[in-house]
Each structure stands twice: as structure tokens, then as C-alpha cells.
Design a protein around this motif. Structure first.
Motif, short mmCIF file in Angstrom:
data_model
loop_
_atom_site.label_atom_id
_atom_site.label_comp_id
_atom_site.label_asym_id
_atom_site.label_seq_id
_atom_site.Cartn_x
_atom_site.Cartn_y
_atom_site.Cartn_z
N GLY A 417 0.66 -1.23 0.02
CA GLY A 417 0.02 -0.01 -0.01
C GLY A 417 0.81 1.28 -0.06
N THR A 418 0.29 2.53 0.39
CA THR A 418 1.03 3.60 0.18
C THR A 418 1.77 3.72 1.51
OG1 THR A 418 -0.84 5.11 1.07
CG2 THR A 418 -0.42 4.67 -1.20
N ILE A 419 2.65 4.70 1.67
CA ILE A 419 3.55 5.09 2.81
C ILE A 419 2.45 5.65 3.78
CG2 ILE A 419 4.93 6.60 3.98
CD1 ILE A 419 6.76 6.42 1.53
N ALA A 420 1.46 6.53 3.66
CA ALA A 420 0.39 7.15 4.25
C ALA A 420 -0.51 5.97 4.80
CB ALA A 420 -0.32 8.08 3.59
N GLN A 421 -0.91 5.12 4.00
CA GLN A 421 -1.51 3.91 4.82
C GLN A 421 -1.02 3.14 5.63
OE1 GLN A 421 -2.60 2.09 0.87
NE2 GLN A 421 -4.78 2.31 1.20
N ASN A 422 0.37 2.90 5.69
CA ASN A 422 0.97 1.99 6.51
C ASN A 422 1.24 2.85 7.78
OD1 ASN A 422 2.46 -0.67 5.54
ND2 ASN A 422 2.23 0.65 3.84
N MET A 458 4.24 3.88 -3.05
CA MET A 458 3.84 2.48 -2.71
C MET A 458 4.94 1.82 -1.99
SD MET A 458 0.71 2.19 -3.50
CE MET A 458 0.46 0.34 -3.60
N VAL A 459 4.72 1.31 -1.24
CA VAL A 459 6.01 0.43 -0.57
C VAL A 459 6.31 -0.76 -1.09
CG1 VAL A 459 5.38 1.85 1.70
CG2 VAL A 459 4.67 -0.52 1.36
N GLY A 460 5.40 -1.27 -1.78
CA GLY A 460 5.79 -2.82 -2.38
C GLY A 460 5.37 -3.85 -1.31
N GLU A 461 5.27 -5.14 -1.79
CA GLU A 461 5.07 -6.18 -0.83
C GLU A 461 6.24 -6.33 0.11
OE1 GLU A 461 4.36 -11.09 -1.12
OE2 GLU A 461 5.08 -9.95 -2.70
N ARG A 462 5.86 -6.19 1.50
CA ARG A 462 6.50 -6.43 2.75
C ARG A 462 7.63 -5.22 2.55
NH1 ARG A 462 10.02 -10.67 2.98
NH2 ARG A 462 10.05 -10.44 5.04
N GLY A 463 7.15 -3.74 1.90
CA GLY A 463 8.14 -2.79 1.88
C GLY A 463 9.34 -2.90 0.99
N ALA A 464 9.20 -3.86 0.18
CA ALA A 464 10.42 -4.17 -0.52
C ALA A 464 10.99 -2.86 -1.57
CB ALA A 464 10.04 -5.04 -1.72
N ALA A 465 10.18 -1.95 -1.61
CA ALA A 465 10.63 -0.99 -2.30
C ALA A 465 11.38 0.27 -1.68
CB ALA A 465 9.37 0.06 -2.88
N LEU A 466 11.66 -0.06 -0.31
CA LEU A 466 12.28 0.78 0.60
C LEU A 466 13.50 0.06 1.29
CD1 LEU A 466 9.25 2.16 2.71
CD2 LEU A 466 10.23 3.39 0.71
N SER A 467 14.22 0.88 1.61
CA SER A 467 15.47 0.20 2.21
C SER A 467 15.09 -0.15 3.87
CB SER A 467 16.68 1.26 2.55
OG SER A 467 16.37 2.19 3.19
N GLY A 468 16.06 -0.85 4.29
CA GLY A 468 15.76 -1.49 5.75
C GLY A 468 15.76 -0.54 6.86
N GLY A 469 16.41 0.84 6.54
CA GLY A 469 16.33 1.74 7.59
C GLY A 469 14.99 2.50 7.14
N GLN A 470 14.71 2.74 6.07
CA GLN A 470 13.72 3.37 5.60
C GLN A 470 12.23 2.43 6.15
OE1 GLN A 470 14.19 3.81 1.40
NE2 GLN A 470 14.62 5.77 1.35
N ARG A 471 12.28 1.32 6.05
CA ARG A 471 11.10 0.51 6.57
C ARG A 471 11.04 0.68 8.14
NH1 ARG A 471 12.90 -3.21 2.74
NH2 ARG A 471 13.91 -4.50 4.62
N GLN A 472 12.15 0.71 8.67
CA GLN A 472 12.51 0.92 10.17
C GLN A 472 11.73 2.10 10.75
OE1 GLN A 472 16.02 -0.40 12.17
NE2 GLN A 472 14.68 -1.60 13.41
N ARG A 473 12.16 3.13 10.02
CA ARG A 473 11.66 4.63 10.27
C ARG A 473 10.32 4.84 10.19
NH1 ARG A 473 15.98 8.92 8.86
NH2 ARG A 473 14.79 10.28 10.26
#
Length: 590
Positions: A417-422, A458-473
Motif C-alpha cells: 500500500g502507500t506510505i500514508a496507509q502504513n 507505494m511501499v511494495g510487498e513487505r516494503g520491498a521498495a524501501l531500504s531497511g532503514g526507511q522501513r524501520q523509520r
């Protein structure tokens, strides 16, 4: 906690809602089975009346009447089929939400191989299929046998003997298929879990060259699944074939006996064919049931599992309780992780007041992450309680409790979904200002704003479009969304750089300032500067608890004493080192 013998209210409601449809289906089945006699009666009249009178007009009238009855039967049978399908789908619609909630809740309880969603689907599939229709046809079998008896007693005796043999075959099939179906379900669950785990960790699998090894393990599980599945299918297939052949043979036997009786003038020629057709139709539901036996057994097992699964839900909360504002209390907490046999937490207890932050440190396997999961009710406690303002967490309604909790798990996953949705936890009514406020509290607003698409990216499945640090933040912003009272962060800085760690510490200080309670599973010592108290976990127990400075001072003193004892000592010219205990920062890193 509900007893497993009690039926969940929504399951009971779904069952009651089917009563009207079942009644209508029963009535339609009666009409269909009565109209099934059209063929035998038509044959009887043709042989005994038309051939004897040589009347073409009589034949034409009978043909028109039979055609009309067949057309009406087709309409009624179609209506029955539609009712079955509609009933099955409405059953799933009524239970789909509670099945989803139960499937999520099952992760907090010992693994029992249950999946409420799969069980509901299996019941729906059975209700919409031919097996359910055959069950409604079964009560008419004695009526068909009675008609055969009415033609002649010996025809009835042959029919009863045939029915007994077919029913005995169905009982044997049931015993074989039940065992095979249970084993098949277990193997299917193992295969699905291994497949999902391999898919989730595909990057690690490829990087470590594990694909061939996991493929071999999956192949072994799949082979066992195919073996038990083939055994169940073979049992049903052989029984179905034997039933069909026996029914056809019985039809011929009835025909032969009827012919013998006709030769001795005890039966009319039309009754010969009528008896054969009536007997065949009377025993056909047994053949259909045997062919559908796997579905029947599976649906029965799914119903029992669904009752146990839904009854196992802890739904003690009935009232809307006020939000917590002052304290977190943990008393005698014992937690056995799902699927495990030994407790990971053994009598843990401590308390925190509004505006306090706690760092939980200790060696790997000491129970830190288990404690985090228990604090947010992700895992259920075997004994002990976690209280907010003196109220046990299980007394809150799930939606009320979730609103008061912020949780950042050790293994961060975002949803497609989107960053806002998450950030907004997929709340459809979330306000933009609240989403931005959470992002700013986590220090991630500028990062998100600079991404292509911003909050709508969009973050992609399991946030795959973002780096690990971006996902964590972003997950930290999700934890802070809505200004929750209790914030639990499990190793929140494992993927953060210095900028991210500074933002994390600022978020902890800000949360304390507005009156939240923060619990941090410390991976690095840098987070200790933002906390007020420290809890040291060892072997699932509290080794130390107190103010940050007191606990750190005590640990330094213990480490210094250990180092002095570990100095090399001469023993026969050989230096002996006992080994030094880690320093406080090292203990936090554990």
C-alpha cells in the motif's frame, strides 16, 4: 475463556440463518424426488397401456405430460442448486470477518494447525456441492424401496439387501477416508508453512545457496502429502467405482427377478422396467455420497475445528473502558511461545508510571522479544497479567487496546500500500494531519517528502521498495501514530544510521514528555541515554531492575570484579584465564 463445547455467537447465528434455506431446499428436494418418478411411471404406462391398446393418442398425451413434468423438475432442481450455492456463500460472508480475526489471533496461541478462513471455505464448498444435495435425497430412499415393495415383495427384498451392501461400503469408506484426510491436512499444513517461509526469505535463500536444500526438504514434505492424498483419493475412487458397478449390477438383478416374476404372471411387463429404474434412482444418492465422501469428511472436520477455534478466542471485554493514563504493571508473567513447550518468560514482574521509559537489555535468548510481544498482547500469557491503569489488557476491546499501543517489532514488515496507509495503520478515516504528525514525531517526514510520490508512494510487498532503514523509520511512525499510551520498540535502531538514531532518541523523549510509557528492547547502548529505567533479562527472568544509573553502576561494579578475578594466574607455569563478563554496553547489545 470459552469452553470448546460452546458455540461462537456468530457461528451460531450463521447456523440459524441457514434454517430457512435448508427448509426450502428440503421442500425442493421432495418435489424433485417425486418428479423423478415420472420416468418409471411413463414406462409403466407405455408398456401396460399404450402397447396393449395400440393407441397413438394415448402415447402422445403421456409424452406431453412427461415432457411438462421433466421441464418443471429441471426448474425446481436448478432452484435447489442455486439455493445451495447461495446458502454456502452467505455462510462464508457471515463468518469471513470473524474467521480473519481468529486467524490473526491464533498466532498468539499455541500452534494447533487451525485456519478458520480455510475451514469456512471448506464448509462453503461442501454446502454448495452435490454432496449436500445427496444428503437431502437420502431420506427418500426408503420411499423408493417402498414403491419397489409395492410392485412385489421379492423385488423389495432384493432392493433392501442391495441398500445394506452399499451402506456397509460407505461405512468402510468413511473409516479409511477419515484417517487419510486427517494425515493429508497435517501434511498440507507443513507444506504450506515451508512454502511461505521460503517465499518470505527468498533473498536469504538465494544469497546463502539454500535453494537446493530447501527444495529437497519441500520435495520430501510434498511427497508425503501426495502419498496420503493419493491414499484418500484411491479409497474414494475404488469405493465409488465399486458402488457404481454394484448399483448397475443390482439394477440388472432387479430386472432379472422382475422378468422371472412376469414369466409366472406375478408382475406386468411394464413393472419390470419400472422396478429397475425406481431401484436405480433410490440407490443413486448413496453412490453420490460415496463419491463426495472426502468433501463430507473434510466439511465435518472443518466445522468441529471452527467451533474449537472460535470458542478459543478470549472475548471477555464487553464494555468500552476508558483509555489508560497512568501506569503499566506486569505481574508474574509466564509466556510459552506458540508452538513451544517451555516458557520463555518465567514470572516476570515490574511497573512503570506515566512519562517513564524503560530499556530491556540482556543476552540473546533471554526473553526480551517475548516480553515485547506479551506487553502488546501479540502473544498470550500462560499465567500472570499485564495491566494498564490496573486493568488487565484482555479486558479491553481489541480496537480500544490497539489504539492505545504503539509497537515496532524486531522484524519490520510493511503492508502493500502507500506510505500514508502504513503509517495510519490502514485506517480509512485517518486524517492527513495525524499521519504527518506521526511522521514528524518519528523524524521521517523529510525523508518521506523527498521520496517520489511522497506519502502516496507505494511501499511494495513487505516494503520491498524501501531500504531497511526507511522501513524501520516508517514503522516507527506507525507505532507513534495516534499518540498511543504504551509504546514498545523491539530493537528499533538495528537498521538505523546516526541520523536515524538521533531521531529515535528524540521520539522517545517526546513521547515521555506527552505522558506516554515507552519500553525499548535495547540493541545498542546509544538508546540508553533516553531511558529512565533498565530491566536486565536472563533466561526468561528479571536479573536486575531499577533506575538507569543504579543498574549501570551495579553492572560496572560486577564487571570490574569479574575482570579482576579473570586476570592470568600461574599454575605450574601455565597462564589460566577465566574469561571476563561483558561491559554494560555489550550487555545491551546482547
Amino acid at each position: 475463556m470459552k469452553s470448546s463445547t460452546e458455540v461462537h455467537p456468530q457461528l451460531s447465528e450463521a447456523r440459524r440463518a441457514m434454517v430457512g434455506s435448508l427448509t426450502a431446499i428440503g421442500l425442493f428436494s421432495g418435489v424433485v424426488n417425486l418428479l423423478m418418478l415420472t420416468g418409471p411411471l411413463f414406462m409403466l404406462q407405455v408398456y401396460d397401456r399404450v402397447l396393449a391398446s395400440q393407441s397413438v393418442s394415448t402415447l402422445a398425451a403421456l409424452a406431453v405430460l412427461a415432457a411438462g413434468l421433466y421441464g418443471f423438475m429441471a426448474l425446481i432442481d436448478a432452484a435447489r442448486t442455486r439455493l445451495l450455492v447461495t446458502m454456502g456463500h452467505k455462510f462464508e460472508q457471515r463468518l469471513s470477518r470473524v474467521a480473519f480475526d481468529s486467524t490473526i489471533a491464533e498466532t498468539s496461541r499455541p500452534a494447533q494447525g487451525r485456519n478458520a478462513i480455510r475451514d469456512v471455505e471448506q464448509i462453503r464448498s461442501f454446502l454448495s456441492g452435490q454432496g449436500a444435495a445427496a444428503l437431502f435425497d437420502m431420506p427418500w430412499m426408503p420411499i423408493y424401496l417402498g414403491l419397489v415393495f409395492a410392485l412385489h415383495v421379492w423385488l423389495g427384498i432384493v432392493g433392501i439387501l442391495g441398500a445394506v451392501v452399499l451402506l456397509a461400503g460407505a461405512v468402510v469408506t468413511d473409516r479409511i477416508v477419515r484417517r487419510a484426510t486427517l494425515s493429508q491436512s497435517e501434511q498440507a499444513g507443513r507444506r504450506a508453512r515451508l512454502t511461505e517461509a521460503s517465499r518470505r526469505n527468498a533473498e536469504t535463500v538465494r544469497a546463502l545457496g539454500m535453494q537446493s536444500h530447501l527444495a529437497s526438504a519441500w520435495q520430501n514434505v510434498n511427497d508425503r502429502f501426495l502419498q496420503v492424498s493419493a491414499r484418500a483419493a484411491l479409497a474414494v475412487g475404488l469405493s465409488s467405482s465399486a458402488t457404481k458397478v454394484f448399483r448397475l449390477g443390482l439394477q440388472s438383478a432387479i430386472l432379472a427377478v422382475a422378468a422371472y416374476l412376469a414369466i409366472h404372471n406375478e408382475l406386468s411387463p411394464g413393472s419390470i422396467v419400472a422396478a429397475s429404474v425406481i431401484m436405480s434412482r433410490g440407490l443413486q444418492p448413496i453412490e453420490t455420497l460415496v463419491g463426495s465422501w472426502r468433501g463430507i469428511v473434510g466439511a465435518g472436520r472443518a466445522w468441529q475445528q471452527l467451533k474449537c477455534t472460535l470458542a478459543g478466542g478470549n472475548e471477555t471485554a464487553q464494555l468500552e473502558l476508558p483509555d489508560a493514563k497512568s501506569s503499566l504493571t506486569v505481574e508474574g508473567l509466564i509466556v510459552v511461545p506458540p508452538g513451544a513447550k517451555q516458557a520463555a518468560l518465567k514470572g516476570v514482574g515490574f511497573g512503570l508510571s506515566v512519562g517513564e521509559a524503560l530499556a530491556v537489555i540482556g543476552p540473546t535468548g533471554g526473553g526480551k522479544s517475548t516480553l515485547a510481544r506479551a506487553l502488546v498482547s501479540a502473544w498470550s500469557a500462560s499465567r500472570g497479567t499485564v495491566r494498564l491503569d490496573g486493568v488487565p489488557m484482555d479486558q479491553f476491546r481489541p480496537e480500544d487496546l490497539g489504539r492505545q499501543i504503539g509497537y515496532l517489532p524486531q522484524d519490520v514488515e510493511l503492508f502493500e500500500g502507500t506510505i500514508a496507509q502504513n503509517i495510519a495503520r490502514f485506517d480509512p478515516d485517518a486524517l492527513d494531519e495525524n499521519i504527518v504528525a506521526a511522521a514528524m514525531a518519528a523524524g521521517v517526514h523529510e525523508l518521506v517528502a523527498n521520496l517520489e510520490g511522497g506519502y502516496g508512494a507505494m511501499v511494495g510487498e513487505r516494503g520491498a521498495a524501501l531500504s531497511g532503514g526507511q522501513r524501520q523509520r516508517i514503522a516507527l511512525a506507525r507505532a507513534l501514530y495516534g499518540d498511543p499510551f504504551l509504546i514498545v520498540l523491539d530493537e528499533p535502531n538495528s537498521n538505523l544510521d546516526s541520523t536515524g538514531e538521533a531521531a529515535l532518541n528524540a521520539a522517545i523523549v517526546a513521547a515521555k514528555g506527552r505522558g506516554a510509557i515507552v519500553v525499548v528492547i535495547a540493541h545498542r547502548a546509544t538508546v540508553l541515554g533516553a531511558v529512565d529505567k533498565i530491566l536486565v533479562m536472563e533466561n526468561g527472568q528479571v536479573a536486575a531492575f531499577g533506575s538507569r544509573d543504579d543498574v549501570l553502576q551495579r553492572m560496572r561494579a560486577e564487571n570490574q570484579a569479574t575482570v579482576r578475578e579473570a586476570q592470568p594466574q600461574t599454575a605450574g607455569g601455565v597462564g589460566v584465564m577465566r574469561g571476563a563478563a561483558p561491559t554494560a554496553p555489550q550487555a545491551a547489545a546482547g
